[in-house]
Scaffold this active site. Sequence first.
Site, short mmCIF file in Angstrom:
data_model
loop_
_atom_site.label_atom_id
_atom_site.label_comp_id
_atom_site.label_asym_id
_atom_site.label_seq_id
_atom_site.Cartn_x
_atom_site.Cartn_y
_atom_site.Cartn_z
N GLY A 194 0.39 -97.18 68.66
CA GLY A 194 1.14 -97.99 67.73
C GLY A 194 0.43 -99.28 67.37
O GLY A 194 -0.75 -99.45 67.62
N HIS A 215 -6.43 -96.86 61.92
CA HIS A 215 -5.59 -95.72 62.26
C HIS A 215 -5.27 -94.88 61.03
O HIS A 215 -5.27 -93.64 61.09
CB HIS A 215 -4.26 -96.20 62.88
CG HIS A 215 -4.40 -96.88 64.20
ND1 HIS A 215 -4.29 -98.24 64.34
CD2 HIS A 215 -4.64 -96.39 65.44
CE1 HIS A 215 -4.43 -98.56 65.61
NE2 HIS A 215 -4.66 -97.46 66.31
N LYS A 270 -14.74 -96.03 67.67
CA LYS A 270 -14.77 -97.37 68.27
C LYS A 270 -14.63 -97.28 69.78
O LYS A 270 -15.28 -98.01 70.52
CB LYS A 270 -13.67 -98.27 67.70
CG LYS A 270 -13.77 -99.71 68.22
CD LYS A 270 -12.70 -100.60 67.65
CE LYS A 270 -11.39 -100.42 68.37
NZ LYS A 270 -11.44 -100.99 69.76
N ARG A 329 -5.72 -105.16 69.07
CA ARG A 329 -5.75 -106.38 69.87
C ARG A 329 -6.35 -107.57 69.13
O ARG A 329 -6.33 -108.69 69.65
CB ARG A 329 -6.52 -106.13 71.17
CG ARG A 329 -5.76 -105.20 72.14
CD ARG A 329 -6.50 -105.03 73.46
NE ARG A 329 -5.67 -104.37 74.46
CZ ARG A 329 -5.65 -103.07 74.69
NH1 ARG A 329 -6.41 -102.27 73.94
NH2 ARG A 329 -4.88 -102.54 75.62
#
Length: 273
Positions: free
Chosen positions: A27, A33, A145, A183
């Site tokens: 999420g 994404h 990544k 993040r």
Amino acid sequence: MDLVHTVSELRKRLAPERSVVLVPTMGNLHAGHIALVELAREHGRSVAASIFVNRLQFQAGGDFDRYPRTLDNDCKMLERAGCEVVFAPDELEMYPVPQEMVVTPPRVAEPLEGEFRPGHFQGVATVVAKLFNLFTPQAAVFGKKDYQQLRVIRALVAQLNFPIEIVEGETMREPDGLAMSSRNGYLTKDERAEAPRLNRKLREIVERVRGGERDFARMERAAVEELAKNGWKPDYVAVRNRADLLAPKEGEPLVVLAAAWLGRTRLIDNLEA
């Protein structure tokens, strides 16, 4: 798009589907994404995503509790991207009993992240195996990544005979080169301005490697020292072979990987050389 929260709902929804492609996420989605979802659409008829913050892959004292939960916005993004099914279980649904059965990760999990995040890949491999069993997809999409994670997942599929194609999605970047990450939102304004330095150091090493330099240790030390001088706490900068992420031998394809703390945020990145 259908949003389901339980295993029984998921299995009922996917029962008529003959070609499912899974995009596992935690999420707090971003454009990286969504690029994976768009890639998934090229590999199957039905695209499904999971949204689950997996406690097993967080270390004690990590950011499990503060990791952003943004389900409503995530679902809007996924629906716009053409995702058809979203599975967003709570912790009790994914782990109805204590998870005593776990997946021991392969040797490729031991260096780099394995040294600095003990237990992380065991948690990753365990939850991904559960998701594969729940979705029974024909393919699953993971981003490059998380380079070492991708190697762990490939080994999981190969060694446990999952009939699943693993599709690799390229790393999406901000205009200044910073790898997109959920993040990144932790960064302060000043840290965000500094953050692209990590990618710049990797690009410098890649250029030197492609130019013929082979003193990898010297290049790694120089990068670590420069990051430290600019307020970072590097875990590693490493030139490794792409297959098992060990010290490279002559002629092996290479990748440069890095992980470093900037304030309270740990950033990772990699570039193939």
